[in-house]
Scaffold this motif. Structure first.
Motif, PDB file in Angstrom:
ATOM      1  N   TYR A 109      21.842   4.448 -55.682  1.00 47.28           N
ATOM      2  CA  TYR A 109      22.183   4.702 -54.276  1.00 47.28           C
ATOM      3  C   TYR A 109      22.343   6.195 -54.006  1.00 47.28           C
ATOM      4  CZ  TYR A 109      23.055  -0.314 -53.728  1.00 47.28           C
ATOM      5  OH  TYR A 109      22.935  -1.672 -53.687  1.00 47.28           O
ATOM      6  N   ASP A 112      18.911   7.884 -53.786  1.00 47.62           N
ATOM      7  CA  ASP A 112      18.257   7.605 -52.496  1.00 47.62           C
ATOM      8  C   ASP A 112      18.895   8.447 -51.398  1.00 47.62           C
ATOM      9  OD1 ASP A 112      16.713   5.801 -53.826  1.00 47.62           O
ATOM     10  OD2 ASP A 112      17.910   4.046 -53.235  1.00 47.62           O
ATOM     11  N   SER A 157      22.349   4.294 -46.522  1.00 49.14           N
ATOM     12  CA  SER A 157      22.466   4.513 -47.980  1.00 49.14           C
ATOM     13  C   SER A 157      23.884   4.948 -48.360  1.00 49.14           C
ATOM     14  CB  SER A 157      21.458   5.578 -48.422  1.00 49.14           C
ATOM     15  OG  SER A 157      21.575   5.830 -49.795  1.00 49.14           O
TER      16      SER A 157
END
Length: 893
Positions: A109, A112, A157
């Motif tokens: 995560y 990203d 995100s």
């Protein structure tokens, strides 16, 4: 099992349980702390940083919209700066998250999020460039269509990352609750087990202790009603503390029984001792007043034999006088005429004679049947034991006592016999002496008769002597004439001796006055030269400091000359005291090495001390004078040697008057010509006596050394070769007669040479102790007052002065806060002795430190100063370091 072991096991078990519980609780507590730390420091911080990134992204979105809508170029620049700042903060937060995130899912995560933020940051840069270029429509379209999409993805995100961390936070909280519940359950279990074990150990121990103590108490109660010689015992064989008590009681009972037995024996010994002394006193009392040896012998035999329960006794004594070598029978008890045919014995004859010869007691037991018979009206039998005891006085045998008994002699009877024969020996010796006196009186009467007959012959000889006497009278008259002539010569010699003594006194007085007159100005000269040489104010040039040091050194040389002249004068007048004592050679070696080694090292000379074989540990001499001679010889050797070596060799040499010890001082110096090897011992003489001589000095050292050696019973020899060096050898006897003095030897003379070559020293921390102290200087010479004042004020002392003793006493009465007084001795009106006595008469000044200063420096000056009341004494010229040290001693000692 011992109670100590039981208690240790029980308490150890409880301690193990407690420590186990503590370890478990510590582990759980550490885990709880780790969970809390993870919750607070890890999970919470991650959520907080992620939220911060989210806020920065929202702020960037708002600033980007403002840049597109703003018309003012200045506002666009400010918003662009804020946008850049938010982007930097967001990047910094993302970097922090990279260091904090560890799980793979959270890392995915985060990666990203970083990629989307990078795209958003790039798109925002494109929007700002379009807006700055004036393409507002294109910039708005990029925000609506592209930047908004990327921002939404980025925020989504970030939310996923936050949700993941919040889930982990919830799991850690649940785990912490479970560990807390587990810790409480474990604690309860261990506490219950510890209480059960402790209770069991305590109950079992108390029951056993109570039973055993009850048994011990009953035995001890029984012991109070028993005899001292028969105590009961405690029958407990356990190996615990109760068993130790039982064994200790049994040992105590044995000790008490032993003590009772010893006390019984001691009482018996006291009774025996009392009986022995009583019997001895009774025998000796009955013997008093008897002046005949035979009567004394019979009285002793009659008294002693029944006391020791003997049945037969005979006493032999010396025949006639104390030096006779034959013993005759003098007293008997229970003897049979047929059995006892012996009337006398010689020393060494039979057992009795052997006992007399060796002065040793002989004892025999289990005698044969035919040895001797002890009879009575009913029959006879053989004795069981005999004792033969020599009677002596101071090792001289006077008689022999032989006893026979039908039973063995007891130890008490033997002790009685050994003690009584000593007293009998004393009584018998006094009787023999009395008999000798009576014999001497008889001989004296016989001699008196012979003298009467000889007296008549002497009268005839007297007539002949008269004629001889007339001739002797004539000779006597001639002798009287000669006696008158001798008396006249004696009066002339006495008158000459008085004149010589008067001249010597004038000489001593002259030397004392000369010493005073020279030392008084020399005192101020040395003190002021030392102050200038120290140059503490740093206001003199190096050349001026060198001049001051030269003046100080010259003053010291003059002081040495004064001291040498005083020493030589005392030797010549016969007033030099010699104190003979045992002097260890090792002390002479140590003193020499400490004083000469630095001087030799300063001149670059090799200095050695060697000791020959066979030397004694001590010699009888005057240590101070020997050290003075050796120091003079070695100082000369160093002075006249520029390179090479100086040595001191100590050896033992034989002579016709006995062995002597030799101190040989060798050098590799200039040497002495043979023609001048004797004059160097004369006063004021050196080998080089010219005015341009290379080496300084007064020329008194060798003269003083030679005279001191003569006073010590020795002499000095010199061997020298010009240019090759010299050897001065001091020969001293190992032992000599003690020199008796009519009075106590004087303490060390005040005119001691001060240490030469002393370097100027800076004020030390010791001088801080003198700061603020008030000193009174009493001196009739203003030069000395000025010099001493300058030296004291350098050390920050308060100085007041007076020019004679009377003014000094008045000044001290006006200034009662004076800490110390420096008192000169020779002053007008009132001298130092009288001034010191006047000061000491005031109780307030009874303990005031007073240091006497004198330039006269003659014998007994120190004693006179101390007797007058001075605390201490120092001679002029004053060495300031010595004076300051002395002042510290009396101010703080």
């Amino acid at each position: 099992m011992r109670y100590r072991t039981i208690l240790l096991i029980g308490f150890s078990t409880m301690m193990v349980l407690l420590f186990t519980l503590l370890a478990i609780l510590t582990s759980i507590h550490s885990s709880l702390i780790a969970n809390v730390t993870e919750i607070v420091d890890d999970r919470y911080n991650k959520v907080k940083v992620a939220t911060d990134v989210e806020n920065q992204v929202n702020r960037m979105s708002g600033l980007l919209t403002n840049i597109v809508l703003e018309q003012s170029y200045e506002r666009i620049l400010k918003d662009r700066e804020k946008l850049t700042e938010s982007a930097n903060k967001a990047n910094h937060a993302l970097n922090s998250l990279q260091n904090m995130v560890t799980s793979e899912e959270a890392q995915k995560y985060l990666n990203d999020t970083i990629d989307l933020f990078s795209s958003y940051e790039s798109k925002a840069q494109s929007v700002m460039e379009s807006a700055e270029a004036g393409q507002k429509a294109e910039a708005k379209q990029m925000i609506v269509q592209e930047a908004s999409t990327i921002r939404d993805q980025l925020l989504e995100s970030i939310d996923k990352l936050k949700n993941l961390q919040e889930n982990l936070l919830a799991e850690a909280y649940t785990r912490s609750n479970e560990q807390y519940v587990y810790m409480n359950n474990i604690s309860r279990v261990f506490i219950v087990i510890g209480l059960v074990v402790g209770g069991m150990v305590a109950g079992w121990t108390i029951r056993n202790i109570a039973n055993n103590l009850r048994r011990i108490s009953s035995v001890i109660t029984m012991a109070t009603y028993r005899s001292e010689e028969n105590y009961p015992r405690i029958q407990i064989d356990t190996r615990d503390e109760i068993g130790d008590i039982a064994r200790a009681f049994n040992m105590m009972a044995e000790t008490l029984e032993l003590h009772a037995q010893q006390e019984k024996e001691y009482k018996q010994a006291i009774m025996d001792y009392s009986w022995l002394k009583t019997q001895v006193l009774e025998v000796t009392s009955n013997s008093q007043g008897i002046q005949d040896v035979t009567k004394l012998a019979q009285s002793i035999v009659n008294k002693i034999t029944p006391i020791v329960e003997a049945s037969y006794a005979v006493l032999f004594v010396r025949d006639g006088h104390v030096d006779a070598q034959r013993l005759v029978k003098a007293g008997t008890y229970g003897f049979d005429t047929l059995d006892l045919e012996v009337k006398s014995i010689e020393f060494g004859e039979g057992l009795a004679g052997q006992a007399a010869l060796e002065n040793k007691i002989i004892e025999r037991e289990d005698l044969p049947e035919d040895y001797i018979r002890i009879g009575s009206g009913l029959g006879s039998t053989s004795p069981v034991a005999i004792m033969i005891l020599p009677i002596s006085y101071e090792g001289h045998v006077l008689g022999v006592l032989e006893l026979a008994s039908l039973q063995r002699f007891t130890p008490l009877q033997k002790d009685f016999l050994q003690e009584i024969i000593r007293d009998i020996g004393t009584i018998m010796n006094s009787i023999y002496i009395h008999m000798q006196v009576r014999n001497l009186l008889k001989e004296s009467q016989t001699l008196t008769e012979e003298l009467q007959s000889q007296s008549e012959e002497l009268q005839l000889q007297q007539e002949e002597l008269r004629s001889i006497n007339e001739k002797l009278e004539e000779q006597y008259k001639n002798a009287e004439q000669k006696a008158r002539e001798l008396e006249k010569a004696k009066e002339e010699l006495e008158r000459t001796a008085v004149e010589i003594e008067l001249a010597s006194r004038y000489k001593s007085e002259f030397l004392a006055n000369m010493s005073h007159e020279l030392r008084t100005p020399l005192n101020s000269l040395l003190i002021l030269a030392q102050i200038l040489a120290d140059n503490k104010e740093r206001n003199l040039t190096p050349r001026q400091v060198e001049f001051a040091a030269t003046i100080h050194k010259s003053g010291h040389n003059l002081l040495h000359l004064i001291n040498d002249i005083l020493d030589l004068s005392k030797i010549e007048s016969g007033k030099m005291d010699i104190l003979i004592s045992k002097v260890p050679i090792s002390e002479i070696v140590s003193f020499t090495e400490q004083n000469i080694q630095p001087l030799a090292a300063q001149k670059g000379l090799h200095f050695t001390i060697s000791m020959g074989p066979g030397l004694p540990e001590n010699i009888e001499t005057d240590q101070q004078r020997v050290q003075q001679i050796i120091t003079n010889l070695l100082s000369n050797a160093c002075k006249f040697t520029t390179r090479g070596s100086v040595s001191l060799d100590i050896s033992l040499v034989p002579s016709e008057f006995g062995a002597r010890i030799a101190f040989a001082v060798r050098d590799t110096g200039i040497g002495i010509p043979s023609a001048k090897q004797q004059i160097v011992f004369d006063a004021f003489q050196q080998a080089d006596g010219t005015t341009s001589r290379k080496y300084g000095g007064t020329g008194l050292g060798l003269s003083i050394s030679r005279e001191l050696a003569n006073l010590l019973g020795g002499f000095i020899q010199v061997e020298s070769e010009e240019g090759r060096g010299s050897t001065f050898t001091l020969f001293l006897p190992l032992e000599q007669e003690r020199i008796a003095h009519p009075e106590v030897l004087a303490l060390q003379e005040a005119a001691v040479s001060l240490a030469t070559g002393a370097e100027p020293s800076e004020t030390t921390d010791w001088d801080e102790g003198l700061k603020g102290k008030k000193v009174l200087i009493v001196d009739d010479d203003m030069r000395n007052i000025f010099a001493l004042t300058a030296a004291m004020e350098e050390r920050h002392m308060q100085v007041i002065f007076a020019e004679n003793g009377r003014e000094g006493v008045q000044m001290l009465e006006e200034h009662r806060d004076v800490d110390i007084v420096l008192m000169d001795i020779m002053m007008p009106e009132m001298d130092g002795y009288e001034a010191i006595e006047k000061i000491r008469s005031d109780p307030e000044f009874h303990k005031l430190p007073i240091i006497a200063l004198t330039a006269k420096a003659m014998k007994h000056d120190r004693e006179k100063c101390i007797e007058a009341g001075a605390s201490d004494y120092i001679s002029k010229p004053v060495n300031m370091e010595q004076l300051i040290s002395l002042m510290r001693v009396w101010l703080y000692g």
